[in-house]
Design a protein around this motif. Sequence first.
Motif, PDB file in Angstrom:
ATOM      1  N   HIS A 128       0.698  -1.270   0.074  1.00  0.00           N
ATOM      2  CA  HIS A 128      -0.119  -0.027  -0.107  1.00  0.00           C
ATOM      3  C   HIS A 128       0.909   1.257  -0.038  1.00  0.00           C
ATOM      4  CE1 HIS A 128      -4.021  -2.026   1.470  1.00  0.00           C
ATOM      5  NE2 HIS A 128      -3.238  -2.892   0.891  1.00  0.00           N
ATOM      6  N   GLY A 129       1.320   1.840  -1.211  1.00  0.00           N
ATOM      7  CA  GLY A 129       2.067   2.849  -1.463  1.00  0.00           C
ATOM      8  C   GLY A 129       3.647   2.570  -1.375  1.00  0.00           C
ATOM      9  N   PRO A 130       4.241   3.380  -2.318  1.00  0.00           N
ATOM     10  CA  PRO A 130       5.711   3.340  -2.422  1.00  0.00           C
ATOM     11  C   PRO A 130       6.617   3.264  -1.373  1.00  0.00           C
ATOM     12  CG  PRO A 130       4.915   5.113  -3.500  1.00  0.00           C
ATOM     13  CD  PRO A 130       3.686   4.618  -3.170  1.00  0.00           C
ATOM     14  N   PRO A 131       7.667   2.818  -1.016  1.00  0.00           N
ATOM     15  CA  PRO A 131       8.682   3.310  -0.141  1.00  0.00           C
ATOM     16  C   PRO A 131       9.419   4.688  -0.337  1.00  0.00           C
ATOM     17  CG  PRO A 131       9.661   1.444  -1.275  1.00  0.00           C
ATOM     18  CD  PRO A 131       8.076   1.739  -1.729  1.00  0.00           C
ATOM     19  N   ALA A 132      10.262   5.279   0.367  1.00  0.00           N
ATOM     20  CA  ALA A 132      10.780   6.488  -0.017  1.00  0.00           C
ATOM     21  C   ALA A 132      11.940   6.265  -0.698  1.00  0.00           C
ATOM     22  CB  ALA A 132      11.135   7.017   1.828  1.00  0.00           C
ATOM     23  N   GLU A 133      12.513   5.081  -0.480  1.00  0.00           N
ATOM     24  CA  GLU A 133      13.631   4.559  -1.368  1.00  0.00           C
ATOM     25  C   GLU A 133      13.438   4.627  -2.873  1.00  0.00           C
ATOM     26  OE1 GLU A 133      14.544   2.630   2.596  1.00  0.00           O
ATOM     27  OE2 GLU A 133      12.672   3.070   1.189  1.00  0.00           O
ATOM     28  N   LEU A 134      12.079   4.351  -3.023  1.00  0.00           N
ATOM     29  CA  LEU A 134      11.776   4.230  -4.561  1.00  0.00           C
ATOM     30  C   LEU A 134      11.379   5.743  -5.080  1.00  0.00           C
ATOM     31  CD1 LEU A 134      10.753   2.782  -7.054  1.00  0.00           C
ATOM     32  CD2 LEU A 134       8.482   2.449  -6.200  1.00  0.00           C
ATOM     33  N   VAL A 135      10.832   6.582  -4.239  1.00  0.00           N
ATOM     34  CA  VAL A 135      10.486   7.775  -4.771  1.00  0.00           C
ATOM     35  C   VAL A 135      12.197   8.424  -4.789  1.00  0.00           C
ATOM     36  CG1 VAL A 135       9.713  10.163  -3.848  1.00  0.00           C
ATOM     37  CG2 VAL A 135       8.569   8.051  -3.242  1.00  0.00           C
ATOM     38  N   ALA A 136      12.905   8.336  -4.187  1.00  0.00           N
ATOM     39  CA  ALA A 136      14.220   8.807  -4.133  1.00  0.00           C
ATOM     40  C   ALA A 136      14.832   8.289  -5.462  1.00  0.00           C
ATOM     41  CB  ALA A 136      15.257   8.609  -3.049  1.00  0.00           C
ATOM     42  N   ALA A 137      14.829   7.060  -5.699  1.00  0.00           N
ATOM     43  CA  ALA A 137      15.180   6.341  -6.705  1.00  0.00           C
ATOM     44  C   ALA A 137      14.777   6.910  -8.353  1.00  0.00           C
ATOM     45  CB  ALA A 137      15.100   4.807  -6.898  1.00  0.00           C
ATOM     46  N   TYR A 138      13.392   7.353  -8.105  1.00  0.00           N
ATOM     47  CA  TYR A 138      12.721   7.833  -9.567  1.00  0.00           C
ATOM     48  C   TYR A 138      13.584   9.240  -9.736  1.00  0.00           C
ATOM     49  CZ  TYR A 138       9.253   4.758 -10.905  1.00  0.00           C
ATOM     50  OH  TYR A 138       8.423   3.721 -11.374  1.00  0.00           O
ATOM     51  N   GLY A 139      13.762  10.074  -8.480  1.00  0.00           N
ATOM     52  CA  GLY A 139      14.454  11.407  -8.454  1.00  0.00           C
ATOM     53  C   GLY A 139      15.742  11.213  -9.169  1.00  0.00           C
ATOM     54  N   ARG A 140      16.710  10.312  -8.691  1.00  0.00           N
ATOM     55  CA  ARG A 140      17.955  10.023  -9.333  1.00  0.00           C
ATOM     56  C   ARG A 140      17.966   9.460 -10.764  1.00  0.00           C
ATOM     57  NH1 ARG A 140      18.441   7.627  -4.332  1.00  0.00           N
ATOM     58  NH2 ARG A 140      18.681   5.735  -5.211  1.00  0.00           N
ATOM     59  N   ALA A 141      17.007   9.046 -11.106  1.00  0.00           N
ATOM     60  CA  ALA A 141      16.637   8.297 -12.530  1.00  0.00           C
ATOM     61  C   ALA A 141      16.577   9.273 -13.551  1.00  0.00           C
ATOM     62  CB  ALA A 141      15.430   7.373 -12.638  1.00  0.00           C
ATOM     63  N   VAL A 142      16.272  10.683 -13.187  1.00  0.00           N
ATOM     64  CA  VAL A 142      16.159  11.729 -14.196  1.00  0.00           C
ATOM     65  C   VAL A 142      17.583  12.051 -14.635  1.00  0.00           C
ATOM     66  CG1 VAL A 142      15.601  14.039 -14.583  1.00  0.00           C
ATOM     67  CG2 VAL A 142      13.979  12.525 -12.964  1.00  0.00           C
ATOM     68  N   ALA A 143      18.595  11.901 -13.891  1.00  0.00           N
ATOM     69  CA  ALA A 143      19.722  12.177 -14.490  1.00  0.00           C
ATOM     70  C   ALA A 143      20.234  11.096 -15.321  1.00  0.00           C
ATOM     71  CB  ALA A 143      20.820  12.213 -13.241  1.00  0.00           C
ATOM     72  N   ARG A 144      19.775  10.008 -15.403  1.00  0.00           N
ATOM     73  CA  ARG A 144      20.243   8.897 -16.152  1.00  0.00           C
ATOM     74  C   ARG A 144      19.643   8.836 -17.631  1.00  0.00           C
ATOM     75  NH1 ARG A 144      22.546   4.019 -14.594  1.00  0.00           N
ATOM     76  NH2 ARG A 144      23.158   3.789 -12.558  1.00  0.00           N
ATOM     77  N   LEU A 145      18.379   9.646 -17.710  1.00  0.00           N
ATOM     78  CA  LEU A 145      17.948   9.686 -19.076  1.00  0.00           C
ATOM     79  C   LEU A 145      18.783  10.235 -20.030  1.00  0.00           C
ATOM     80  CD1 LEU A 145      14.353  11.606 -17.989  1.00  0.00           C
ATOM     81  CD2 LEU A 145      14.811   9.016 -19.107  1.00  0.00           C
ATOM     82  N   PRO A 146      18.777   9.592 -21.264  1.00  0.00           N
ATOM     83  CA  PRO A 146      19.644   9.874 -22.496  1.00  0.00           C
ATOM     84  C   PRO A 146      19.527  11.304 -22.853  1.00  0.00           C
ATOM     85  CG  PRO A 146      18.007   8.311 -23.208  1.00  0.00           C
ATOM     86  CD  PRO A 146      17.942   8.182 -21.691  1.00  0.00           C
ATOM     87  N   GLY A 147      20.372  12.029 -23.365  1.00  0.00           N
ATOM     88  CA  GLY A 147      20.096  13.344 -23.843  1.00  0.00           C
ATOM     89  C   GLY A 147      19.681  13.575 -25.249  1.00  0.00           C
ATOM     90  N   PRO A 148      19.156  14.695 -25.444  1.00  0.00           N
ATOM     91  CA  PRO A 148      18.507  14.491 -27.026  1.00  0.00           C
ATOM     92  C   PRO A 148      19.274  14.392 -28.104  1.00  0.00           C
ATOM     93  CG  PRO A 148      18.825  16.797 -26.129  1.00  0.00           C
ATOM     94  CD  PRO A 148      19.314  15.806 -24.931  1.00  0.00           C
ATOM     95  N   ASP A 149      20.448  14.272 -28.094  1.00  0.00           N
ATOM     96  CA  ASP A 149      21.364  13.617 -29.350  1.00  0.00           C
ATOM     97  C   ASP A 149      22.088  12.536 -29.048  1.00  0.00           C
ATOM     98  OD1 ASP A 149      20.910  16.428 -30.313  1.00  0.00           O
ATOM     99  OD2 ASP A 149      22.437  17.036 -29.135  1.00  0.00           O
ATOM    100  N   SER A 150      21.478  11.767 -28.068  1.00  0.00           N
ATOM    101  CA  SER A 150      22.207  10.484 -28.054  1.00  0.00           C
ATOM    102  C   SER A 150      21.713   9.524 -28.779  1.00  0.00           C
ATOM    103  CB  SER A 150      21.582   9.786 -26.399  1.00  0.00           C
ATOM    104  OG  SER A 150      20.203   9.670 -26.537  1.00  0.00           O
ATOM    105  N   GLY A 151      20.882   9.554 -29.722  1.00  0.00           N
ATOM    106  CA  GLY A 151      20.425   8.490 -30.620  1.00  0.00           C
ATOM    107  C   GLY A 151      19.652   7.357 -30.128  1.00  0.00           C
ATOM    108  N   ASP A 152      19.295   7.571 -28.650  1.00  0.00           N
ATOM    109  CA  ASP A 152      18.695   6.267 -28.013  1.00  0.00           C
ATOM    110  C   ASP A 152      17.090   6.459 -28.229  1.00  0.00           C
ATOM    111  OD1 ASP A 152      17.204   4.526 -26.126  1.00  0.00           O
ATOM    112  OD2 ASP A 152      18.756   5.010 -24.609  1.00  0.00           O
TER     113      ASP A 152
END
Length: 483
Positions: A128-152
């Motif tokens: 019932h609801g996500p843990p704080a660790e998952l919320v923080a993991a999503y926040g850090r995941a933003v930095a892992r997104l490929p850039g607009p010129d990555s070709g991904d």
Amino acid sequence: MTEPIPWPVERLVAQLGRWSVSRGPLYLLLAERLRQLIDSGQLPPRAALPPDRVLADRLAVGRTTVVAAYDRLRQERKLERHQGRGTWVSPAVSAGPWPGALPRANPLFVNYLEPAEGVIPLACTAPHGPPAELVAAYGRAVARLPGPDSGDIGYHPLGLPALRSALAERCTARGVPTTPEQVLVTTGGQQALSLLARLFVAPGDTVLVQGPTYPGALELFRDAAAVLEPLPGDDVAAWTTALAARPRLAYLNPTNHNPTGSTTSPLVRRRLVEVAVAHGVPLIDDEVLAGLAFDGSCPPGLAAFGPAITVGSFSKSVWGGLRTGWIRASEGEIAQLARIKAVQDLGSPAFDQLAAVELLPLLDDVTRSRGAELGRRHDHLCAALAESLPSWDFRRVDGGQCLWVRLPSGDASAFAQVALRHGVAVLPGGALDAAGGSADRLRIPFTATPGELTEAVGRLALAWDAYQRAEGPAPAAVHAIVV
């Protein structure tokens, strides 16, 4: 009781369409098409089906084909059959007194997963609801997104390479040497099982399952028109005999078993793998609940003892909304599964996988914490049931998410409808039993908060009182001499 609704044979034949064009026994193909019509609502509750002989004549098949199809769906509780009265679609879960409640043809994946407002959802075991660790993991995941010129382009049918590598390392650390090529990322554990059913099972194939077991797996195997053979989880002799008959597939949930909470011993695990390998039977180990023991322990998976297919997911250990799971199998099996998955969705959501990469180093801590909390909620639920419903029988467990409760009398499916009218959604045992048994059982999870569990048990007590009054006085006890 409302009378069945006559359903003209001409209308049913038109709805069935080209039901017999697939491979497999005709009775299974007919049962599968009827099941689809029932689950989709095209055959509504209490629709009276044509007599066996009448439908057989119109379909140009033997009467035994129709009888076997009807009986299969009766065992699944989708049809009711009474001699002299006919065959009709089982009533849906009754609509409750809350606004917007509707009857559903398949309550397992509709009413029970998304109950109406005001209903306590005790039919689903997800956190019932996500843990704080998952919320923080999503926040850090933003930095892992490929850039607009990555070709991904964002499509990764096998899964993100970083996640596959991390999952392979995790399997290896647990005693199962694994390469990234042996891992397929899926959209949750349910898709993993769906892909495996698509790969291995054809209509009429025998699939061994535990009795009872996870209902979502049963639904998938039934959709594949498999013949399900349920066996007691730790009965080595029964499993040895059944595996020697070379079924197409065997599915087990041996760790913190859903719904009984039991965990199969390493000795039994080793023996099951040995026998399955000897007879060439693919063995699926559903490890979605692994790690949720109250004391933090986690036994080795089946793959630690030999070739076995492992299914994992974040849905129960972290949060159901993180729709990321995986399959660990041989490279050849993974390649075949990836082709099936690519046709379905081209790959699971990339951002969820990036969050999973961030979360994996913390997963053991998250699951240990969750297991300890589940232990406290387990104790709370046991105490509440003992106080408010002392006639209900259950065994305390050491892990998992639910209790397997036996009612002292009556039918659990009928009681579940009464409970729903009192604002609690519970899953009757028949939904988890491939043999059509467990009619006196309820699966009650302890994933909710203590306050919600207290309120839910109070409502269940009121529902049980109402159910008993409706059932009438219990018959006098019969004393037998056991020799």
